[in-house]
Motif scaffolding. Structure first.
Motif, PDB file in Angstrom:
ATOM      1  N   VAL A  48      -3.429   9.262  13.826  1.00 54.14           N
ATOM      2  CA  VAL A  48      -2.558   8.078  14.339  1.00 54.14           C
ATOM      3  C   VAL A  48      -1.654   7.694  13.285  1.00 54.14           C
ATOM      4  O   VAL A  48      -1.630   7.876  11.898  1.00 54.14           O
ATOM      5  CB  VAL A  48      -3.504   6.847  14.464  1.00 54.14           C
ATOM      6  N   SER A  49      -0.090   7.836  14.001  1.00 52.97           N
ATOM      7  CA  SER A  49       0.997   7.656  12.934  1.00 52.97           C
ATOM      8  C   SER A  49       1.541   6.210  13.096  1.00 52.97           C
ATOM      9  O   SER A  49       2.024   5.760  14.492  1.00 52.97           O
ATOM     10  CB  SER A  49       2.002   8.637  13.521  1.00 52.97           C
ATOM     11  N   MET A  50       1.276   5.287  12.110  1.00 58.88           N
ATOM     12  CA  MET A  50       1.967   3.976  12.483  1.00 58.88           C
ATOM     13  C   MET A  50       3.127   3.758  11.730  1.00 58.88           C
ATOM     14  O   MET A  50       3.363   4.269  10.466  1.00 58.88           O
ATOM     15  CB  MET A  50       0.888   3.004  11.726  1.00 58.88           C
ATOM     16  N   PRO A  51       4.230   3.266  12.108  1.00 55.59           N
ATOM     17  CA  PRO A  51       5.586   2.817  11.701  1.00 55.59           C
ATOM     18  C   PRO A  51       5.389   2.025  10.337  1.00 55.59           C
ATOM     19  O   PRO A  51       4.342   1.105  10.447  1.00 55.59           O
ATOM     20  CB  PRO A  51       6.140   2.072  12.834  1.00 55.59           C
ATOM     21  N   ASN A  52       6.068   2.463   9.218  1.00 62.05           N
ATOM     22  CA  ASN A  52       5.714   1.474   8.041  1.00 62.05           C
ATOM     23  C   ASN A  52       6.163   0.058   8.229  1.00 62.05           C
ATOM     24  O   ASN A  52       5.515  -1.084   7.580  1.00 62.05           O
ATOM     25  CB  ASN A  52       6.385   2.079   6.965  1.00 62.05           C
ATOM     26  N   ALA A  53       6.961  -0.327   9.011  1.00 56.00           N
ATOM     27  CA  ALA A  53       7.310  -1.599   9.330  1.00 56.00           C
ATOM     28  C   ALA A  53       6.470  -2.486   9.947  1.00 56.00           C
ATOM     29  O   ALA A  53       6.070  -3.541   9.626  1.00 56.00           O
ATOM     30  CB  ALA A  53       8.662  -1.708  10.310  1.00 56.00           C
ATOM     31  N   THR A  54       5.663  -1.802  10.688  1.00 52.58           N
ATOM     32  CA  THR A  54       4.228  -2.472  11.531  1.00 52.58           C
ATOM     33  C   THR A  54       3.288  -2.503  10.282  1.00 52.58           C
ATOM     34  O   THR A  54       2.569  -3.555  10.324  1.00 52.58           O
ATOM     35  CB  THR A  54       3.739  -1.692  12.518  1.00 52.58           C
ATOM     36  N   LEU A  55       2.995  -1.624   9.538  1.00 54.54           N
ATOM     37  CA  LEU A  55       2.094  -1.440   8.718  1.00 54.54           C
ATOM     38  C   LEU A  55       2.249  -2.496   7.570  1.00 54.54           C
ATOM     39  O   LEU A  55       1.251  -3.217   6.904  1.00 54.54           O
ATOM     40  CB  LEU A  55       1.761  -0.136   8.246  1.00 54.54           C
ATOM     41  N   ALA A  56       3.524  -2.635   7.052  1.00 57.56           N
ATOM     42  CA  ALA A  56       3.792  -3.830   6.212  1.00 57.56           C
ATOM     43  C   ALA A  56       3.631  -5.054   6.554  1.00 57.56           C
ATOM     44  O   ALA A  56       3.633  -5.934   5.579  1.00 57.56           O
ATOM     45  CB  ALA A  56       5.057  -3.390   5.409  1.00 57.56           C
ATOM     46  N   ASN A  57       3.528  -5.357   7.814  1.00 61.69           N
ATOM     47  CA  ASN A  57       3.386  -6.741   8.205  1.00 61.69           C
ATOM     48  C   ASN A  57       2.145  -7.017   8.906  1.00 61.69           C
ATOM     49  O   ASN A  57       2.180  -8.017   9.680  1.00 61.69           O
ATOM     50  CB  ASN A  57       4.502  -7.016   9.053  1.00 61.69           C
ATOM     51  N   THR A  58       1.011  -6.189   8.634  1.00 54.88           N
ATOM     52  CA  THR A  58      -0.141  -6.316   9.341  1.00 54.88           C
ATOM     53  C   THR A  58      -1.252  -6.565   8.449  1.00 54.88           C
ATOM     54  O   THR A  58      -1.189  -5.876   7.276  1.00 54.88           O
ATOM     55  CB  THR A  58      -0.674  -5.279  10.262  1.00 54.88           C
ATOM     56  N   PRO A  59      -2.269  -7.102   8.659  1.00 60.98           N
ATOM     57  CA  PRO A  59      -3.305  -7.168   7.548  1.00 60.98           C
ATOM     58  C   PRO A  59      -4.148  -5.905   7.318  1.00 60.98           C
ATOM     59  O   PRO A  59      -4.401  -5.242   8.380  1.00 60.98           O
ATOM     60  CB  PRO A  59      -4.422  -8.439   8.078  1.00 60.98           C
ATOM     61  N   ILE A  60      -4.114  -5.458   6.041  1.00 60.39           N
ATOM     62  CA  ILE A  60      -4.821  -4.310   6.008  1.00 60.39           C
ATOM     63  C   ILE A  60      -6.175  -4.542   4.878  1.00 60.39           C
ATOM     64  O   ILE A  60      -6.201  -5.181   4.043  1.00 60.39           O
ATOM     65  CB  ILE A  60      -3.812  -3.534   5.107  1.00 60.39           C
ATOM     66  N   THR A  61      -7.198  -3.975   5.453  1.00 57.11           N
ATOM     67  CA  THR A  61      -8.528  -4.166   4.493  1.00 57.11           C
ATOM     68  C   THR A  61      -8.676  -2.565   3.935  1.00 57.11           C
ATOM     69  O   THR A  61      -8.874  -1.669   4.642  1.00 57.11           O
ATOM     70  CB  THR A  61      -9.750  -4.472   5.441  1.00 57.11           C
ATOM     71  N   ASN A  62      -8.725  -2.585   2.618  1.00 55.67           N
ATOM     72  CA  ASN A  62      -8.948  -1.250   1.960  1.00 55.67           C
ATOM     73  C   ASN A  62     -10.238  -1.189   1.523  1.00 55.67           C
ATOM     74  O   ASN A  62     -10.702  -1.794   0.406  1.00 55.67           O
ATOM     75  CB  ASN A  62      -7.990  -1.105   0.847  1.00 55.67           C
ATOM     76  N   TRP A  63     -11.198  -0.486   2.255  1.00 59.30           N
ATOM     77  CA  TRP A  63     -12.591  -0.600   1.972  1.00 59.30           C
ATOM     78  C   TRP A  63     -12.776   0.313   0.633  1.00 59.30           C
ATOM     79  O   TRP A  63     -13.690   0.351  -0.045  1.00 59.30           O
ATOM     80  CB  TRP A  63     -13.422  -0.049   3.187  1.00 59.30           C
ATOM     81  N   SER A  64     -11.997   1.305   0.456  1.00 54.73           N
ATOM     82  CA  SER A  64     -12.182   2.242  -0.856  1.00 54.73           C
ATOM     83  C   SER A  64     -11.949   1.231  -2.169  1.00 54.73           C
ATOM     84  O   SER A  64     -12.483   2.000  -3.203  1.00 54.73           O
ATOM     85  CB  SER A  64     -11.070   3.198  -0.686  1.00 54.73           C
ATOM     86  N   ARG A  65     -11.394   0.355  -2.092  1.00 52.25           N
ATOM     87  CA  ARG A  65     -11.065  -0.528  -3.290  1.00 52.25           C
ATOM     88  C   ARG A  65     -12.326  -1.680  -3.507  1.00 52.25           C
ATOM     89  O   ARG A  65     -11.928  -2.676  -4.290  1.00 52.25           O
ATOM     90  CB  ARG A  65      -9.824  -1.162  -3.202  1.00 52.25           C
ATOM     91  N   MET A  66     -13.159  -1.458  -2.769  1.00 53.86           N
ATOM     92  CA  MET A  66     -14.304  -2.602  -3.062  1.00 53.86           C
ATOM     93  C   MET A  66     -14.865  -2.178  -4.277  1.00 53.86           C
ATOM     94  O   MET A  66     -15.431  -0.843  -4.582  1.00 53.86           O
ATOM     95  CB  MET A  66     -15.289  -2.411  -1.860  1.00 53.86           C
ATOM     96  N   GLY A  67     -15.331  -3.227  -5.001  1.00 52.86           N
ATOM     97  CA  GLY A  67     -16.047  -3.125  -6.220  1.00 52.86           C
ATOM     98  C   GLY A  67     -17.647  -3.197  -5.865  1.00 52.86           C
ATOM     99  O   GLY A  67     -18.238  -2.582  -6.695  1.00 52.86           O
ATOM    100  N   LYS A  68     -17.843  -3.767  -4.900  1.00 49.67           N
ATOM    101  CA  LYS A  68     -19.399  -3.953  -4.389  1.00 49.67           C
ATOM    102  C   LYS A  68     -19.441  -4.224  -3.083  1.00 49.67           C
ATOM    103  O   LYS A  68     -18.501  -4.202  -2.465  1.00 49.67           O
ATOM    104  CB  LYS A  68     -19.941  -4.931  -5.366  1.00 49.67           C
TER     105      LYS A  68
END
Length: 356
Positions: free
Chosen positions: A232-252
């Motif tokens: 999936v190719s997402m435009p950066n303008a859309t990605l910068a203005n949408t909620p992003i959950t980064n599961w890789s950065r979970m501490g627990k």
């Protein structure tokens, strides 16, 4: 026909000897450019080998190709002196100056490539390491800037008023700007992503539109590989203005569940089960000890409900499942050891009297 007559022969009004000398000079420049450049750079390479830094080696590498081109350019200019086309002298001079400008900007362009790591070096001096994606973005932006500036400088050599040309674009420039507004929006979106760094290549992210692994972060768009292996190719303008959950950065990783016991479980059994579950979780090597909640909080329709809320130390999905499985087995052993039973959806029918 003897040699003297051949040497006196003219072609296009020029002595054939002059034409032969000009061609020979040009071919010599092409053939000997590597040798001449090596001879010129040899003392510099000798000095560079004696130093501990690699900066001088990079500068020599930057200058090598432009120097070879300059040697060909000089021999070509000398060759044109043997072809005195007076009407073209002005054009030849302008061409030589244009090539000189080109060589200068070519050197600057190559320096941006060779010394791109300096951006990260200077950034670290201010106490913050520059992200690699931002470094690539700055490098690409400088390349584009140098190319545009070089073209403008060459056009200026030929007497073209660049500023007046840009100003004369008028409505055409406005139309171009409107057509490129999405591209500009994606460009600023890239700046936001590079600055905030909400994710990096290889992270597992989730947005309202897509979930998967970050595969590439570009100037215009970010490529995300879904777990079904779709790209999936997402435009950066859309990605910068949408909620992003980064599961890789979970501490627990959170575990939130309920345990239902039958209504015939006594108070003593409930207290013992809750206490043993708490003790088990506190002693479990894979359970994060910061937050552990075990509480009898609800009377459900068909069960006495115990609320469990804790976290695993690992964030890896497979390891997380193994920890949950181990905790569930231990809970089953605790419930069985205390003589209680798990509840399941059921109904009890009370009949006051039966017909005769």
């Amino acid at each position: 026909m003897d040699l003297q007559h051949i040497l006196e022969y003219s072609l296009f009004g020029l002595p054939i000897t002059h034409i032969a000398i000009a061609i020979t000079l040009f071919l010599l420049g092409l053939a000997l450019k590597n040798l001449i450049a090596s001879i010129i750079l040899k003392p510099l390479r000798t000095i560079a080998k004696r130093t501990k830094t690699t900066t001088d080696d990079k500068i020599i590498a930057v200058l090598e190709e432009p120097l070879k081109f300059s040697i060909v350019l000089v021999t070509t200019y000398i060759a044109t002196l043997w072809l005195p086309f007076r009407s073209f002298d002005h054009v030849v001079d302008l061409a030589i100056k244009s090539f000189e400008t080109f060589i200068i900007f070519w050197i600057l362009y190559r320096m941006v490539d060779k010394f791109s790591n300096l951006f990260s070096f200077f950034s670290s001096k201010f106490g913050k390491e520059l992200h690699q994606d931002i470094q690539h973005f700055i490098t690409k932006a400088l390349r584009i800037f140098l190319i545009a500036l070089g073209i403008m400088a060459v056009l200026q050599e030929w007497g073209i008023n660049v500023s007046a040309f840009v100003a004369s674009l008028g409505l055409g420039g406005l139309a171009f700007a409107l057509a490129a507004k999405d591209t500009v929006a994606n460009l600023f979106g890239s700046l936001v992503i590079f600055t905030d760094r909400p994710f990096k290549v290889g992270d597992w992210v989730e947005t309202p539109a897509v979930e998967g692994m970050i595969e590439e972060i570009g100037i215009r768009s970010t490529k995300i590989r879904t777990f079904a292996q779709a790209l999936v190719s997402m435009p950066n303008a859309t990605l910068a203005n949408t909620p992003i959950t980064n599961w890789s950065r979970m501490g627990k990783r959170r575990v939130k569940t309920r345990l239902g016991l039958t209504y015939n479980t006594s108070v003593e059994q409930m207290k013992a089960i809750i206490q043993e579950i708490k003790t088990m979780l506190k002693k479990h090597p894979d359970v994060h000890q910061e937050t552990i909640l075990v509480s009898f909080d609800e009377f459900d329709n068909s069960a006495l409900s115990i609320f469990l809320y804790f976290f695993t130390k690992t964030t890896v999905w497979l390891e997380y499942l193994h920890v949950r499985e181990d905790v569930n087995f231990k809970i089953m052993e605790i419930v069985a050891r205390n003589g209680a039973q798990f509840a399941f959806p059921s109904q009890t029918l009370y009949v006051e009297s039966l017909p005769k």
